[in-house]
Design an enzyme around this catalytic site. Structure first.
Site, mmCIF file in Angstrom:
data_model
loop_
_atom_site.group_PDB
_atom_site.id
_atom_site.type_symbol
_atom_site.label_atom_id
_atom_site.label_comp_id
_atom_site.label_asym_id
_atom_site.label_seq_id
_atom_site.Cartn_x
_atom_site.Cartn_y
_atom_site.Cartn_z
ATOM 1 N N HIS A 1 4.096 -30.421 26.344
ATOM 2 C CA HIS A 1 4.335 -29.547 27.500
ATOM 3 C C HIS A 1 5.260 -28.379 27.135
ATOM 4 O O HIS A 1 6.340 -28.206 27.688
ATOM 5 C CB HIS A 1 4.923 -30.347 28.668
ATOM 6 C CG HIS A 1 4.622 -29.719 30.006
ATOM 7 N ND1 HIS A 1 4.380 -30.453 31.139
ATOM 8 C CD2 HIS A 1 4.522 -28.419 30.387
ATOM 9 C CE1 HIS A 1 4.155 -29.654 32.168
ATOM 10 N NE2 HIS A 1 4.224 -28.406 31.725
ATOM 11 N N ARG B 1 -2.554 -28.498 34.535
ATOM 12 C CA ARG B 1 -1.932 -29.736 34.990
ATOM 13 C C ARG B 1 -2.751 -30.917 34.465
ATOM 14 O O ARG B 1 -3.982 -30.862 34.429
ATOM 15 C CB ARG B 1 -1.866 -29.780 36.522
ATOM 16 C CG ARG B 1 -0.755 -28.920 37.103
ATOM 17 C CD ARG B 1 0.622 -29.484 36.765
ATOM 18 N NE ARG B 1 1.732 -28.645 37.217
ATOM 19 C CZ ARG B 1 2.358 -27.750 36.463
ATOM 20 N NH1 ARG B 1 1.961 -27.545 35.205
ATOM 21 N NH2 ARG B 1 3.370 -27.057 36.937
ATOM 22 N N THR C 1 -3.677 -26.243 29.646
ATOM 23 C CA THR C 1 -2.264 -25.898 29.824
ATOM 24 C C THR C 1 -1.927 -25.838 31.311
ATOM 25 O O THR C 1 -0.878 -25.307 31.684
ATOM 26 C CB THR C 1 -1.943 -24.528 29.181
ATOM 27 O OG1 THR C 1 -2.792 -23.529 29.771
ATOM 28 C CG2 THR C 1 -2.154 -24.552 27.680
ATOM 29 N N PHE D 1 -8.750 -17.999 37.476
ATOM 30 C CA PHE D 1 -8.616 -16.655 36.896
ATOM 31 C C PHE D 1 -7.405 -15.950 37.500
ATOM 32 O O PHE D 1 -7.473 -14.818 37.943
ATOM 33 C CB PHE D 1 -9.900 -15.840 37.131
ATOM 34 C CG PHE D 1 -10.150 -14.778 36.092
ATOM 35 C CD1 PHE D 1 -10.314 -15.118 34.759
ATOM 36 C CD2 PHE D 1 -10.239 -13.443 36.458
ATOM 37 C CE1 PHE D 1 -10.564 -14.140 33.804
ATOM 38 C CE2 PHE D 1 -10.495 -12.458 35.518
ATOM 39 C CZ PHE D 1 -10.657 -12.808 34.186
ATOM 40 N N GLY D 2 -6.275 -16.683 37.481
ATOM 41 C CA GLY D 2 -5.014 -16.118 37.933
ATOM 42 C C GLY D 2 -4.280 -15.429 36.800
ATOM 43 O O GLY D 2 -4.881 -15.063 35.780
ATOM 44 N N ARG D 3 -2.962 -15.270 36.962
ATOM 45 C CA ARG D 3 -2.171 -14.522 35.984
ATOM 46 C C ARG D 3 -2.303 -15.066 34.565
ATOM 47 O O ARG D 3 -2.534 -14.318 33.605
ATOM 48 C CB ARG D 3 -0.690 -14.560 36.383
ATOM 49 C CG ARG D 3 -0.308 -13.830 37.651
ATOM 50 C CD ARG D 3 1.209 -13.883 37.793
ATOM 51 N NE ARG D 3 1.686 -13.302 39.028
ATOM 52 C CZ ARG D 3 1.939 -13.996 40.138
ATOM 53 N NH1 ARG D 3 1.734 -15.307 40.141
ATOM 54 N NH2 ARG D 3 2.398 -13.406 41.229
ATOM 55 N N ILE D 4 -2.120 -16.384 34.409
ATOM 56 C CA ILE D 4 -2.119 -16.966 33.062
ATOM 57 C C ILE D 4 -3.513 -16.910 32.457
ATOM 58 O O ILE D 4 -3.665 -16.617 31.254
ATOM 59 C CB ILE D 4 -1.583 -18.407 33.107
ATOM 60 C CG1 ILE D 4 -0.132 -18.420 33.587
ATOM 61 C CG2 ILE D 4 -1.679 -19.058 31.727
ATOM 62 C CD1 ILE D 4 0.429 -19.801 33.875
ATOM 63 N N GLY E 1 4.328 -25.065 27.342
ATOM 64 C CA GLY E 1 3.801 -23.796 27.856
ATOM 65 C C GLY E 1 4.841 -22.719 28.086
ATOM 66 O O GLY E 1 4.683 -21.573 27.660
ATOM 67 N N GLU F 1 2.353 -37.822 32.564
ATOM 68 C CA GLU F 1 3.281 -37.542 31.469
ATOM 69 C C GLU F 1 4.721 -37.878 31.885
ATOM 70 O O GLU F 1 5.076 -37.753 33.059
ATOM 71 C CB GLU F 1 3.171 -36.084 31.018
ATOM 72 C CG GLU F 1 3.519 -35.044 32.062
ATOM 73 C CD GLU F 1 3.374 -33.615 31.539
ATOM 74 O OE1 GLU F 1 4.419 -32.953 31.404
ATOM 75 O OE2 GLU F 1 2.228 -33.181 31.281
#
Length: 323
Positions: free
Chosen positions: A289, A242, A240, A156-159, A291, A271
């Site tokens: 990839h 890792r 989105t 529950f960080g920034r993104i 994002g 990847e």
């Protein structure tokens, strides 16, 4: 006084490369091909700064190269699990990243994948392109509702918070999440979010599960067969974060057996060498990839690296130092 020698491992936006040329004795990657381990070792021995990206593997074997000239790794990206941080510290290497500037663009991709997986967007596109669509039908390609559904976030960080805001305010989604530390109470109130006691609780409760945890040994295969079996049969998994957070084989098996409804992936284990099992699945939406792949975001990431390099070479503490 001579300018510091800086190596850029991949092609960057033109405006940032122009500034690099003005500020440093810089070597650019005009061909935009990934460097080999031997080339990365050589770079550490011949440059004052090396600026890698997620496609550059920097394990201890590379970072332990003898006669190193390099003192700082200015990573182009927020994630840095491709760098052995412990080995970097042991070798006296400063490592920086680019947090904050790619929050909204990555959250947009999370929502894109969620909507595409829910509404079978990629599958429908393939059907039309193949000339196999024969017209509207009341029971054709029925899918899942997004509005009012429950979105579960692991991390529950920034993104994650940006994704939750888009989901809650834009689609009326209910928000549940797991995070090791307690977030700002005002954010929980704004989103009417419920903090779960465990990852398992989120997996059981959510209709859509979006991953936003860091990569690395602590989270490798966090989402394994056992976790996936906790999901609802109509649930979708969105990644989105890792690639190594998810056990690819377990997810492929679940999708193939229709134990879950779908998955939307922007990142993968190993990847760009994607497990070929994903390529056979109609219920997997696969992006390369993307994002942070907007021009403004990539420019901002480059500017972050420039700011970190400037601080280091001026004897100041880089703002975004992670090692």
């Amino acid at each position: 006084m001579s300018k510091p020698k800086v190596l850029i491992t991949r092609k960057w936006p033109a405006s940032v490369e122009t500034k690099l040329k003005q500020l440093y004795d810089v070597s650019l990657n005009e061909d935009d091909l990934p460097l080999t381990s031997e080339e990365l070792k050589s770079a550490l021995q011949n440059y004052d700064a090396v600026c890698p990206s997620v496609c550059d593997s920097l394990p201890a074997e590379v970072l332990n190269a003898s006669n190193k000239r390099c003192k700082i790794l200015g990573n182009f990206g927020v994630g840095y699990n491709h760098i052995d941080i412990a080995a970097a510290k042991e070798n006296g290497l400063v490592v920086t990243n680019t947090p904050g500037v790619l929050t909204q663009s990555t959250a947009d991709i999370a929502m894109t994948l969620l909507l595409m997986s829910a509404r079978r967007g990629a599958e429908g596109d393939r059907l039309v392109r193949a000339g196999k669509w024969h017209g509207w039908c009341p029971t054709h390609m029925l899918s899942s509702d997004v509005t009012g559904a429950t979105l579960g976030l692991i991390g529950f960080g920034r993104i994650a918070i940006a994704t939750a805001r888009k989901a809650h305010h834009g689609f009326g989604m209910k928000i549940v999440f797991f995070n090791p530390s307690a977030p700002d109470p005002s954010v929980i109130e704004e989103l009417q979010a419920t903090r779960c006691d465990s990852v398992e609780d989120v997996m059981r409760r959510a209709d859509y599960i979006s991953l936003h945890c860091p990569g690395g040994p602590d989270t490798r295969h966090l989402i394994d067969d056992k976790m996936i079996r906790l999901m609802k049969p109509n649930a979708h998994l969105i990644n989105t974060a890792r690639g190594d957070v998810v056990d690819s084989k377990a997810l492929i098996d679940a999708l193939r057996d229709k134990r879950i409804a779908g998955a939307g992936l922007d990142v993968y284990e190993g990847e760009p060498n994607i497990d070929p099992g994903f390529l056979t699945l109609e219920n997997a939406t696969l992006l390369p990839h993307l994002g942070s792949a907007t021009l403004s975001t990539r420019n901002a990431m480059g500017e972050k690296v420039l700011a970190n390099l400037a601080a280091f070479f001026e004897g100041r503490e880089p703002e975004d130092r992670v090692a």
